[in-house]
Design a protein around this motif. Structure first.
Motif, PDB file in Angstrom:
ATOM      1  N   PHE A  37      29.382  42.865  26.481  1.00  0.00           N
ATOM      2  CA  PHE A  37      28.878  42.495  25.159  1.00  0.00           C
ATOM      3  C   PHE A  37      29.568  41.270  24.556  1.00  0.00           C
ATOM      4  CE2 PHE A  37      28.297  47.217  25.359  1.00  0.00           C
ATOM      5  CZ  PHE A  37      26.928  47.194  25.507  1.00  0.00           C
ATOM      6  N   LEU A  38      30.429  40.606  25.312  1.00  0.00           N
ATOM      7  CA  LEU A  38      31.169  39.469  24.768  1.00  0.00           C
ATOM      8  C   LEU A  38      30.380  38.178  24.918  1.00  0.00           C
ATOM      9  CD1 LEU A  38      34.811  40.133  26.006  1.00  0.00           C
ATOM     10  CD2 LEU A  38      33.767  40.782  23.848  1.00  0.00           C
ATOM     11  N   SER A  39      30.342  37.375  23.865  1.00  0.00           N
ATOM     12  CA  SER A  39      29.655  36.092  23.941  1.00  0.00           C
ATOM     13  C   SER A  39      30.455  35.093  24.771  1.00  0.00           C
ATOM     14  CB  SER A  39      29.388  35.533  22.544  1.00  0.00           C
ATOM     15  OG  SER A  39      30.585  35.402  21.821  1.00  0.00           O
ATOM     16  N   ARG A  40      31.753  35.333  24.934  1.00  0.00           N
ATOM     17  CA  ARG A  40      32.609  34.454  25.745  1.00  0.00           C
ATOM     18  C   ARG A  40      32.970  35.120  27.063  1.00  0.00           C
ATOM     19  NH1 ARG A  40      35.775  30.296  23.987  1.00  0.00           N
ATOM     20  NH2 ARG A  40      35.278  29.518  21.935  1.00  0.00           N
ATOM     21  N   ALA A  41      32.069  35.868  27.630  1.00  0.00           N
ATOM     22  CA  ALA A  41      32.366  36.583  28.867  1.00  0.00           C
ATOM     23  C   ALA A  41      32.488  35.615  30.037  1.00  0.00           C
ATOM     24  CB  ALA A  41      31.263  37.598  29.158  1.00  0.00           C
ATOM     25  N   PRO A  42      33.388  35.916  30.978  1.00  0.00           N
ATOM     26  CA  PRO A  42      33.470  35.094  32.189  1.00  0.00           C
ATOM     27  C   PRO A  42      32.187  35.248  33.002  1.00  0.00           C
ATOM     28  CG  PRO A  42      34.892  37.023  32.383  1.00  0.00           C
ATOM     29  CD  PRO A  42      34.347  37.015  30.983  1.00  0.00           C
ATOM     30  N   VAL A  43      31.819  34.197  33.708  1.00  0.00           N
ATOM     31  CA  VAL A  43      30.563  34.235  34.453  1.00  0.00           C
ATOM     32  C   VAL A  43      30.681  35.018  35.758  1.00  0.00           C
ATOM     33  CG1 VAL A  43      29.657  32.119  33.455  1.00  0.00           C
ATOM     34  CG2 VAL A  43      31.072  31.988  35.503  1.00  0.00           C
ATOM     35  N   ALA A  44      31.902  35.269  36.229  1.00  0.00           N
ATOM     36  CA  ALA A  44      32.137  36.021  37.466  1.00  0.00           C
ATOM     37  C   ALA A  44      33.558  36.587  37.436  1.00  0.00           C
ATOM     38  CB  ALA A  44      31.973  35.101  38.675  1.00  0.00           C
ATOM     39  N   PRO A  45      33.797  37.632  38.237  1.00  0.00           N
ATOM     40  CA  PRO A  45      35.143  38.230  38.257  1.00  0.00           C
ATOM     41  C   PRO A  45      36.101  37.479  39.175  1.00  0.00           C
ATOM     42  CG  PRO A  45      33.680  39.499  39.643  1.00  0.00           C
ATOM     43  CD  PRO A  45      32.847  38.410  39.019  1.00  0.00           C
ATOM     44  N   THR A  46      36.118  36.170  39.055  1.00  0.00           N
ATOM     45  CA  THR A  46      36.991  35.361  39.902  1.00  0.00           C
ATOM     46  C   THR A  46      38.151  34.813  39.076  1.00  0.00           C
ATOM     47  OG1 THR A  46      35.806  33.310  39.424  1.00  0.00           O
ATOM     48  CG2 THR A  46      35.005  34.639  41.291  1.00  0.00           C
ATOM     49  N   GLU A  47      39.194  34.381  39.774  1.00  0.00           N
ATOM     50  CA  GLU A  47      40.336  33.799  39.080  1.00  0.00           C
ATOM     51  C   GLU A  47      39.909  32.561  38.289  1.00  0.00           C
ATOM     52  OE1 GLU A  47      44.807  32.009  39.895  1.00  0.00           O
ATOM     53  OE2 GLU A  47      43.830  33.218  41.437  1.00  0.00           O
ATOM     54  N   GLU A  48      39.058  31.751  38.874  1.00  0.00           N
ATOM     55  CA  GLU A  48      38.593  30.530  38.204  1.00  0.00           C
ATOM     56  C   GLU A  48      37.817  30.854  36.919  1.00  0.00           C
ATOM     57  OE1 GLU A  48      35.188  27.350  39.246  1.00  0.00           O
ATOM     58  OE2 GLU A  48      36.805  27.447  40.738  1.00  0.00           O
TER      59      GLU A  48
END
Length: 194
Positions: A37-48
Motif C-alpha cells: 500500500f506504499l506510494s514509495r514502494a520498491p519496484v522489486a525485492p532487490t538490493e538496487e
C-alpha cells in the motif's frame, strides 16, 4: 523551524536516524505485503530497488526519517512528512516489517513522535494518511485514538501506475491527553509510565 532529535528512547524501541546502513534489514525483512500500500514502494525485492527506495525517503525535502529498533533488530521506519511549523501541523508515516506486526514497536514509535510534536513543538495537529484498502493500518490508527476525517480520492499514484485513495486520520492538540493516556496504558500497563 521545528527541530527533531536525532534519537528517541522508549521502553520498547529506540529511534535512530534512518540511513543506507539499514539496507540489510530492509532486504532481510522484505515482504510484498508490507509494501503493498506504499506510494514509495520498491519496484522489486532487490538490493538496487530497496537502496533506491531508501534514497528516495532520505532525499525528500523536509522529511525526517528514523529507523525503529526493537531490541537489536530494525523493525521498520517512521517519518515526519512535510512538517509545516507555520500551520503547527505535521504528518507521520510508518512502515513496520511483518515480523513486528502486533508488537509494541509501532505504538511506541508513534507515541514518542506524538509526544514530541504536542509537548515540545506545540503542534496543533498530527495527521496520518493510509491507503483505503489497508484496513489493518486503519484499525491500528483507530485503536490509537486518531479520528478518521475522510478520504482523498486518487490522491497518490502507485508504482504500478494505479491511483491510491488515502484515508486521512488526525490527532489534535486537545485530543492528545486522551490519546497519550490510552497509549501509555497499552504500552506500559497500569503504571502508565514510560
Amino acid at each position: 523551524m521545528w527541530a527533531f532529535p536525532e534519537r528517541f528512547e522508549g521502553r520498547h524501541v529506540r529511534l535512530e536516524p534512518l540511513a543506507l546502513a539499514h539496507l540489510p534489514a530492509f532486504l532481510r525483512h522484505y515482504d510484498p505485503e508490507v509494501y503493498r500500500f506504499l506510494s514509495r514502494a520498491p519496484v522489486a525485492p532487490t538490493e538496487e530497488a530497496l537502496r533506491a527506495h531508501l534514497e528516495g525517503l532520505l532525499g525528500e525535502p523536509g522529511r525526517v526519517n528514523w529507523a525503529i529498533l526493537f531490541g537489536k533488530e530494525v523493525a521498520g521506519r517512521i517519518s515526519v512528512i512535510a512538517p509545516e511549523p507555520e500551520h503547527a501541523k505535521l504528518e507521520l508515516g510508518t512502515m513496520l516489517f511483518k515480523p513486528f506486526w502486533g508488537s509494541p514497536a509501532n505504538k511506541e514509535a508513534k507515541y514518542l513522535l506524538l509526544r514530541h510534536a504536542f509537548e515540545v513543538l506545540r503542534a496543533e495537529r498530527v495527521q496520518f494518511k493510509v491507503d483505503l484498502r489497508n484496513e489493518r493500518s486503519q484499525r491500528a490508527l483507530e485503536a490509537l485514538g486518531a479520528v478518521r476525517e475522510g478520504v482523498l480520492r486518487k490522491n497518490r499514484r502507485l508504482p504500478d501506475g494505479a491511483f491510491r485513495d488515502d484515508v486521512v486520520y488526525s490527532v489534535l492538540k486537545e485530543e492528545w491527553p486522551g490519546v497519550k493516556a490510552r497509549l501509555e496504558a497499552r504500552l506500559y500497563g497500569a503504571s502508565g509510565n514510560p
